[in-house]
Design a protein around this motif. Sequence first.
Motif, PDB file in Angstrom:
ATOM      1  N   TYR A 162      60.819  30.356  83.693  1.00  0.00           N
ATOM      2  CA  TYR A 162      61.268  31.210  84.801  1.00  0.00           C
ATOM      3  C   TYR A 162      60.865  32.659  84.549  1.00  0.00           C
ATOM      4  N   GLY A 163      61.123  33.149  83.352  1.00  0.00           N
ATOM      5  CA  GLY A 163      60.795  34.529  83.031  1.00  0.00           C
ATOM      6  C   GLY A 163      59.308  34.805  83.121  1.00  0.00           C
ATOM      7  N   VAL A 164      58.500  33.902  82.579  1.00  0.00           N
ATOM      8  CA  VAL A 164      57.048  34.080  82.630  1.00  0.00           C
ATOM      9  C   VAL A 164      56.572  34.154  84.076  1.00  0.00           C
ATOM     10  N   MET A 165      57.050  33.232  84.896  1.00  0.00           N
ATOM     11  CA  MET A 165      56.603  33.188  86.288  1.00  0.00           C
ATOM     12  C   MET A 165      57.029  34.428  87.066  1.00  0.00           C
ATOM     13  N   GLU A 166      58.245  34.904  86.827  1.00  0.00           N
ATOM     14  CA  GLU A 166      58.728  36.080  87.532  1.00  0.00           C
ATOM     15  C   GLU A 166      57.950  37.335  87.124  1.00  0.00           C
ATOM     16  N   PHE A 167      57.664  37.459  85.828  1.00  0.00           N
ATOM     17  CA  PHE A 167      56.890  38.613  85.364  1.00  0.00           C
ATOM     18  C   PHE A 167      55.490  38.604  85.975  1.00  0.00           C
ATOM     19  N   VAL A 168      54.854  37.452  85.972  1.00  0.00           N
ATOM     20  CA  VAL A 168      53.495  37.350  86.499  1.00  0.00           C
ATOM     21  C   VAL A 168      53.478  37.610  88.003  1.00  0.00           C
ATOM     22  N   GLN A 169      54.454  37.067  88.715  1.00  0.00           N
ATOM     23  CA  GLN A 169      54.513  37.258  90.161  1.00  0.00           C
ATOM     24  C   GLN A 169      54.792  38.714  90.524  1.00  0.00           C
ATOM     25  N   ALA A 170      55.715  39.339  89.809  1.00  0.00           N
ATOM     26  CA  ALA A 170      56.034  40.741  90.080  1.00  0.00           C
ATOM     27  C   ALA A 170      54.814  41.625  89.846  1.00  0.00           C
ATOM     28  N   LYS A 172      51.689  40.725  90.051  1.00  0.00           N
ATOM     29  CA  LYS A 172      50.695  40.423  91.077  1.00  0.00           C
ATOM     30  C   LYS A 172      51.029  41.099  92.406  1.00  0.00           C
ATOM     31  N   LEU A 173      52.287  41.044  92.782  1.00  0.00           N
ATOM     32  CA  LEU A 173      52.697  41.581  94.075  1.00  0.00           C
ATOM     33  C   LEU A 173      52.681  43.100  94.115  1.00  0.00           C
ATOM     34  N   GLN A 174      52.979  43.738  92.970  1.00  0.00           N
ATOM     35  CA  GLN A 174      53.123  45.192  92.977  1.00  0.00           C
ATOM     36  C   GLN A 174      52.030  45.921  92.197  1.00  0.00           C
ATOM     37  N   GLY A 175      51.018  45.191  91.778  1.00  0.00           N
ATOM     38  CA  GLY A 175      49.924  45.839  91.062  1.00  0.00           C
ATOM     39  C   GLY A 175      50.349  46.436  89.738  1.00  0.00           C
ATOM     40  N   LEU A 176      51.250  45.765  89.050  1.00  0.00           N
ATOM     41  CA  LEU A 176      51.761  46.239  87.763  1.00  0.00           C
ATOM     42  C   LEU A 176      51.119  45.459  86.627  1.00  0.00           C
ATOM     43  N   PRO A 177      51.238  45.926  85.379  1.00  0.00           N
ATOM     44  CA  PRO A 177      50.606  45.230  84.261  1.00  0.00           C
ATOM     45  C   PRO A 177      51.133  43.807  84.093  1.00  0.00           C
ATOM     46  N   LYS A 178      50.232  42.888  83.807  1.00  0.00           N
ATOM     47  CA  LYS A 178      50.571  41.476  83.647  1.00  0.00           C
ATOM     48  C   LYS A 178      50.805  41.142  82.168  1.00  0.00           C
ATOM     49  N   ILE A 179      51.784  40.302  81.907  1.00  0.00           N
ATOM     50  CA  ILE A 179      51.981  39.851  80.529  1.00  0.00           C
ATOM     51  C   ILE A 179      50.803  38.948  80.140  1.00  0.00           C
ATOM     52  N   VAL A 180      50.327  39.097  78.909  1.00  0.00           N
ATOM     53  CA  VAL A 180      49.166  38.323  78.464  1.00  0.00           C
ATOM     54  C   VAL A 180      49.534  37.268  77.430  1.00  0.00           C
ATOM     55  N   SER A 181      50.761  37.340  76.894  1.00  0.00           N
ATOM     56  CA  SER A 181      51.113  36.412  75.816  1.00  0.00           C
ATOM     57  C   SER A 181      52.597  36.095  75.841  1.00  0.00           C
ATOM     58  N   ILE A 182      52.929  34.973  75.192  1.00  0.00           N
ATOM     59  CA  ILE A 182      54.318  34.584  74.983  1.00  0.00           C
ATOM     60  C   ILE A 182      54.460  34.147  73.539  1.00  0.00           C
ATOM     61  N   GLN A 183      55.376  34.779  72.828  1.00  0.00           N
ATOM     62  CA  GLN A 183      55.604  34.433  71.427  1.00  0.00           C
ATOM     63  C   GLN A 183      56.882  33.597  71.333  1.00  0.00           C
ATOM     64  N   ASN A 184      56.697  32.299  71.197  1.00  0.00           N
ATOM     65  CA  ASN A 184      57.814  31.370  71.094  1.00  0.00           C
ATOM     66  C   ASN A 184      57.662  30.506  69.856  1.00  0.00           C
ATOM     67  N   SER A 185      58.774  29.941  69.411  1.00  0.00           N
ATOM     68  CA  SER A 185      58.742  29.025  68.283  1.00  0.00           C
ATOM     69  C   SER A 185      58.029  27.741  68.688  1.00  0.00           C
ATOM     70  N   TYR A 186      57.121  27.286  67.823  1.00  0.00           N
ATOM     71  CA  TYR A 186      56.402  26.044  68.103  1.00  0.00           C
ATOM     72  C   TYR A 186      55.944  25.429  66.786  1.00  0.00           C
ATOM     73  N   SER A 187      56.280  24.171  66.592  1.00  0.00           N
ATOM     74  CA  SER A 187      55.914  23.471  65.354  1.00  0.00           C
ATOM     75  C   SER A 187      56.077  21.974  65.563  1.00  0.00           C
ATOM     76  N   LEU A 188      55.834  21.214  64.520  1.00  0.00           N
ATOM     77  CA  LEU A 188      55.997  19.770  64.589  1.00  0.00           C
ATOM     78  C   LEU A 188      57.418  19.359  64.952  1.00  0.00           C
ATOM     79  N   ILE A 189      58.393  20.198  64.609  1.00  0.00           N
ATOM     80  CA  ILE A 189      59.781  19.847  64.899  1.00  0.00           C
ATOM     81  C   ILE A 189      60.391  20.701  66.012  1.00  0.00           C
ATOM     82  N   VAL A 190      59.582  21.549  66.631  1.00  0.00           N
ATOM     83  CA  VAL A 190      60.031  22.326  67.801  1.00  0.00           C
ATOM     84  C   VAL A 190      58.895  22.301  68.815  1.00  0.00           C
ATOM     85  N   ARG A 191      58.883  21.288  69.672  1.00  0.00           N
ATOM     86  CA  ARG A 191      57.772  21.109  70.599  1.00  0.00           C
ATOM     87  C   ARG A 191      58.186  21.084  72.067  1.00  0.00           C
TER      88      ARG A 191
END
Length: 334
Positions: A162-170, A172-191
Amino acid sequence: MTFGEQNTEKEAHDMLSYSFDQGINILDTAEMYPVPTKKETQGRTDLYIGRWMQSKPRDKVILATKVSGYSERSTYLRDNAEVVRVDAANIKESVEKSLSRLSTDYIDLLQIHWYVPIFGEFSYNSTKWRPSVPFEDQLKAFQELIDEGKVRYIGVSNETSYGVMEFVQAAKLQGLPKIVSIQNSYSLIVRCRFEVDLVEVCHPNNCNVGLLAYSPLGGGVLSGKYLDANSAGAKRSRLNLFPGYMERYNASLAKEATDEYVKLAKKHGLTPVRLALGFVRGRPFTASTIIGATTMDQLKENIDAFTSAPRPLPPQVLDDIEILFKKYKDPAIL
């Protein structure tokens, strides 16, 4: 995030120099580091990195840091605040202080350090709802810093689809800087949290937001060192040094899954570290893998895993991983 708590400044500088010499050029920090967070040590990680960077060419280092999200306990991060929020005033004060500690004129990637329920929690807790700062207002504050040359790109950390989509949409609509990355936990036991829906949201054909995977070893758990609780390595490590910290990785099912992945690695002639890091590195949505180490030996093993492990992992290894995944879907969820 261990620099200033588990690691001295000399150790930090030695590890940073070794990493730099091996071709690593991205450093990730945060204003709240080191962990566990407390007023007495806050900012030490930045200071250690900043003093090290004074002897390195700035344009050869990609420096990423984070502005803290909502907190009623970390008010010491600001000069005068009853609560820390991601509004214009907080963002600007955070960046100015980070620039000073890091001894630099600009930040390559500034990330919003959210605290959504991903640290072992599963259900949404409606009692914790609170008014939020509009996405547009946050992006406008970042735009000002970008215009001033103090920030180059922006991203998020510990974020939801939800957060990623809202940031990207905002943006796009208002000509503001777009987020380029998401830093989340990811591993064999967190997928699951990333693969269920974030992977579709972040896909290049959709929001085009790259994953900076943190804790690819599950806080060191997937190295197998915690399977022997009495080993010297386990006793000196985060799970035992800080009671309650990363408790999700100590859960019985997480230990059981880790034991199975360690056996799988040995079956295929790999070390547990090579298996775990090789898996994360090989995912098509991984833009970069964030490794952490508290000793030089750990650092060397981590870096070696990227240079010597098969790339990508052989199909038979990946097939065996999927068999275990069907049995242990995110065992670190409490």
